[in-house]
Design a protein around this motif. Structure first.
Motif, mmCIF file in Angstrom:
data_model
loop_
_atom_site.group_PDB
_atom_site.id
_atom_site.type_symbol
_atom_site.label_atom_id
_atom_site.label_comp_id
_atom_site.label_asym_id
_atom_site.label_seq_id
_atom_site.Cartn_x
_atom_site.Cartn_y
_atom_site.Cartn_z
ATOM 1 N N PHE A 166 0.828 -1.205 0.000
ATOM 2 C CA PHE A 166 0.000 0.000 0.000
ATOM 3 C C PHE A 166 0.865 1.258 0.000
ATOM 4 C CE2 PHE A 166 -2.275 3.412 2.258
ATOM 5 C CZ PHE A 166 -3.270 3.624 1.318
ATOM 6 N N ASP A 167 1.974 1.224 0.746
ATOM 7 C CA ASP A 167 2.882 2.372 0.716
ATOM 8 C C ASP A 167 3.414 2.588 -0.694
ATOM 9 O OD1 ASP A 167 2.628 3.081 3.368
ATOM 10 O OD2 ASP A 167 4.314 1.860 4.043
ATOM 11 N N GLY A 168 3.699 1.491 -1.389
ATOM 12 C CA GLY A 168 4.132 1.609 -2.776
ATOM 13 C C GLY A 168 3.062 2.238 -3.643
ATOM 14 N N PHE A 169 1.815 1.889 -3.377
ATOM 15 C CA PHE A 169 0.684 2.437 -4.130
ATOM 16 C C PHE A 169 0.573 3.948 -3.953
ATOM 17 C CE2 PHE A 169 -3.916 3.611 -3.830
ATOM 18 C CZ PHE A 169 -4.231 3.484 -5.184
ATOM 19 N N LYS A 170 0.553 4.392 -2.711
ATOM 20 C CA LYS A 170 0.340 5.823 -2.497
ATOM 21 C C LYS A 170 1.552 6.650 -2.909
ATOM 22 C CE LYS A 170 1.363 6.075 2.508
ATOM 23 N NZ LYS A 170 2.347 7.195 2.457
ATOM 24 N N GLU A 171 2.765 6.086 -2.773
ATOM 25 C CA GLU A 171 3.946 6.837 -3.206
ATOM 26 C C GLU A 171 4.022 6.910 -4.729
ATOM 27 O OE1 GLU A 171 5.833 8.667 -1.262
ATOM 28 O OE2 GLU A 171 4.506 8.022 0.348
ATOM 29 N N ALA A 172 3.650 5.836 -5.396
ATOM 30 C CA ALA A 172 3.632 5.861 -6.859
ATOM 31 C C ALA A 172 2.589 6.843 -7.369
ATOM 32 C CB ALA A 172 3.356 4.455 -7.404
ATOM 33 N N LEU A 173 1.438 6.860 -6.733
ATOM 34 C CA LEU A 173 0.377 7.784 -7.143
ATOM 35 C C LEU A 173 0.770 9.230 -6.838
ATOM 36 C CD1 LEU A 173 -2.394 8.052 -8.370
ATOM 37 C CD2 LEU A 173 -3.418 7.561 -6.145
ATOM 38 N N PHE A 187 3.768 10.384 -6.737
ATOM 39 C CA PHE A 187 4.801 10.778 -7.694
ATOM 40 C C PHE A 187 4.179 11.133 -9.035
ATOM 41 C CE2 PHE A 187 8.077 10.122 -10.878
ATOM 42 C CZ PHE A 187 9.154 10.806 -10.326
ATOM 43 N N LYS A 188 3.194 10.366 -9.439
ATOM 44 C CA LYS A 188 2.511 10.653 -10.700
ATOM 45 C C LYS A 188 1.789 11.999 -10.643
ATOM 46 C CE LYS A 188 0.268 10.310 -14.582
ATOM 47 N NZ LYS A 188 0.885 10.932 -15.760
ATOM 48 N N GLU A 189 1.166 12.285 -9.505
ATOM 49 C CA GLU A 189 0.375 13.505 -9.380
ATOM 50 C C GLU A 189 1.242 14.758 -9.295
ATOM 51 O OE1 GLU A 189 -3.078 13.895 -9.318
ATOM 52 O OE2 GLU A 189 -3.099 11.827 -9.992
ATOM 53 N N SER A 190 2.338 14.682 -8.527
ATOM 54 C CA SER A 190 3.091 15.922 -8.255
ATOM 55 C C SER A 190 4.588 15.716 -8.123
ATOM 56 C CB SER A 190 2.587 16.537 -6.950
ATOM 57 O OG SER A 190 2.996 15.724 -5.850
ATOM 58 N N ARG A 191 5.059 14.509 -8.478
ATOM 59 C CA ARG A 191 6.449 14.126 -8.199
ATOM 60 C C ARG A 191 6.748 14.182 -6.701
ATOM 61 N NH1 ARG A 191 9.841 13.115 -12.337
ATOM 62 N NH2 ARG A 191 8.971 13.464 -14.401
ATOM 63 N N GLY A 192 5.710 13.926 -5.923
ATOM 64 C CA GLY A 192 5.870 13.819 -4.468
ATOM 65 C C GLY A 192 6.024 15.131 -3.739
ATOM 66 N N ASP A 193 5.623 16.233 -4.357
ATOM 67 C CA ASP A 193 5.800 17.564 -3.765
ATOM 68 C C ASP A 193 4.561 17.964 -2.960
ATOM 69 O OD1 ASP A 193 6.284 20.202 -3.131
ATOM 70 O OD2 ASP A 193 6.802 20.812 -5.176
ATOM 71 N N TYR A 194 4.703 18.025 -1.651
ATOM 72 C CA TYR A 194 3.586 18.386 -0.785
ATOM 73 C C TYR A 194 3.128 19.831 -0.984
ATOM 74 C CZ TYR A 194 4.112 14.154 2.095
ATOM 75 O OH TYR A 194 4.150 12.861 2.550
ATOM 76 N N TYR A 254 -0.894 14.896 -3.571
ATOM 77 C CA TYR A 254 -1.890 14.069 -4.252
ATOM 78 C C TYR A 254 -2.862 14.888 -5.094
ATOM 79 C CZ TYR A 254 -0.030 10.675 -0.948
ATOM 80 O OH TYR A 254 0.818 9.866 -0.224
ATOM 81 N N GLN A 255 -2.618 16.186 -5.202
ATOM 82 C CA GLN A 255 -3.384 17.067 -6.080
ATOM 83 C C GLN A 255 -4.893 17.015 -5.805
ATOM 84 O OE1 GLN A 255 -1.695 19.232 -8.957
ATOM 85 N NE2 GLN A 255 -0.781 19.116 -6.917
ATOM 86 N N PHE A 256 -5.257 17.459 -4.619
ATOM 87 C CA PHE A 256 -6.662 17.518 -4.232
ATOM 88 C C PHE A 256 -7.297 18.831 -4.676
ATOM 89 C CE2 PHE A 256 -5.618 14.131 -1.202
ATOM 90 C CZ PHE A 256 -6.777 13.361 -1.259
ATOM 91 N N GLY A 257 -8.566 18.753 -5.080
ATOM 92 C CA GLY A 257 -9.343 19.938 -5.362
ATOM 93 C C GLY A 257 -10.049 20.409 -4.104
ATOM 94 N N ALA A 258 -10.389 21.673 -4.063
ATOM 95 C CA ALA A 258 -11.015 22.252 -2.865
ATOM 96 C C ALA A 258 -12.341 21.579 -2.528
ATOM 97 C CB ALA A 258 -11.218 23.753 -3.068
ATOM 98 N N GLU A 259 -13.133 21.211 -3.531
ATOM 99 C CA GLU A 259 -14.439 20.591 -3.266
ATOM 100 C C GLU A 259 -14.285 19.205 -2.653
ATOM 101 O OE1 GLU A 259 -17.340 22.203 -3.451
ATOM 102 O OE2 GLU A 259 -16.027 23.899 -3.899
ATOM 103 N N THR A 260 -13.307 18.450 -3.135
ATOM 104 C CA THR A 260 -13.059 17.128 -2.548
ATOM 105 C C THR A 260 -12.602 17.274 -1.107
ATOM 106 O OG1 THR A 260 -12.471 16.184 -4.696
ATOM 107 C CG2 THR A 260 -11.722 14.993 -2.742
ATOM 108 N N LEU A 261 -11.765 18.270 -0.844
ATOM 109 C CA LEU A 261 -11.297 18.495 0.526
ATOM 110 C C LEU A 261 -12.459 18.782 1.461
ATOM 111 C CD1 LEU A 261 -8.054 20.607 -0.042
ATOM 112 C CD2 LEU A 261 -8.233 18.184 0.550
ATOM 113 N N LYS A 262 -13.451 19.527 0.999
ATOM 114 C CA LYS A 262 -14.623 19.819 1.833
ATOM 115 C C LYS A 262 -15.357 18.536 2.202
ATOM 116 C CE LYS A 262 -15.425 24.472 -0.035
ATOM 117 N NZ LYS A 262 -16.343 25.320 -0.853
ATOM 118 N N LEU A 263 -15.449 17.607 1.271
ATOM 119 C CA LEU A 263 -16.101 16.324 1.555
ATOM 120 C C LEU A 263 -15.369 15.557 2.655
ATOM 121 C CD1 LEU A 263 -16.866 15.089 -2.090
ATOM 122 C CD2 LEU A 263 -18.503 16.014 -0.438
ATOM 123 N N LEU A 264 -14.065 15.838 2.771
ATOM 124 C CA LEU A 264 -13.250 15.143 3.768
ATOM 125 C C LEU A 264 -13.112 15.934 5.058
ATOM 126 C CD1 LEU A 264 -10.402 13.949 1.344
ATOM 127 C CD2 LEU A 264 -12.431 12.661 2.076
#
Length: 218
Positions: free
Chosen positions: A71-78, A80-87, A99-109
């Motif tokens: 699972f760690d491999g999954f989220k790190e690979a994703l 990296f794909k989204e932002s090259r791992g840049d927070y 992980y390149q979240f949109g503001a509307e998705t963040l509100k749901l969370l």
């Protein structure tokens, strides 16, 4: 001659030369007497090895974290794909973080302060987990129905479904699966549900539990 042998030869030569200068400071040593010019040195270095510094630079298409299919491999690979791992990055469309979240998705969370989110890696990791839990709950029937099948040339796996849902939302994933690949969402940068299904297939996402109202809480 192997690369290591060449390095040893040059190193030994350099040490001897420096010692000679130290021991005989008044002598007239001619460095040209010790030149390797004209010698036939067979380095046996291929063109690939000659570019060694470039071999350590991963690109977006072949990067694979040293975490296997965990699972760690999954989220790190994703990530990296989204932002090259840049927070701390924001893309041209305003999507935030590793992980390149949109503001509307963040509100749901349960996240209403994008700036705080952007500057808090721990919260970003929790948001990724919560979003995966929420998507797994929404797509639980589709995962059960389609997992293991091949659609549009892609073997459907749970991790592929969750990755595609992260990209396009669970609704777009439902449309792709239930149309058997006929409805293939593409984002503004050209990434598709099908591409994510294939790229992130086969990871172990069993630790993600479906949760209807998952929230990211510090």
């Amino acid at each position: 001659m192997k690369i290591s042998s060449v390095k040893n030869f040059i190193f030994t030569f350099s040490i001897c030369f420096v010692l000679a200068l130290a021991l005989y400071p008044d002598s007239t040593l001619n460095p040209e007497q010790y030149s390797t010019a004209g010698l036939e040195l067979d380095y046996n270095i291929s063109a690939d090895l000659a570019m060694v510094p470039d071999l350590d630079l991963p690109n977006e298409d072949d990067y694979t974290p040293h975490l296997g299919k965990s699972f760690d491999g999954f989220k790190e690979a994703l990530g990296f794909k989204e932002s090259r791992g840049d927070y701390f990055t924001v893309n041209t469309l305003g999507y935030l973080g590793k992980y390149q979240f949109g503001a509307e998705t963040l509100k749901l969370l349960g996240i209403y302060n994008p700036n705080f989110f952007l500057n808090n890696p721990e919260l970003q990791e929790k948001a990724f987990i919560a979003n995966a839990e929420r998507n797994k709950w929404i797509l639980r029937k589709d995962i059960k129905r389609f997992q293991g099948k091949t659609i549009s040339g892609v073997k459907i796996t749970e991790s592929g479904i969750l990755a595609a849902a992260h990209l396009a939302g669970p609704g777009s994933v439902k449309k792709f699966l239930r149309s058997y690949g006929g409805n293939n969402f593409s984002d503004a940068y050209g990434s598709t549900v099908k591409y994510y299904m294939k790229k992130f297939a086969g990871y172990d996402t069993s630790s993600i539990k479906p949760k209807k109202k998952a929230k990211a809480v510090l």
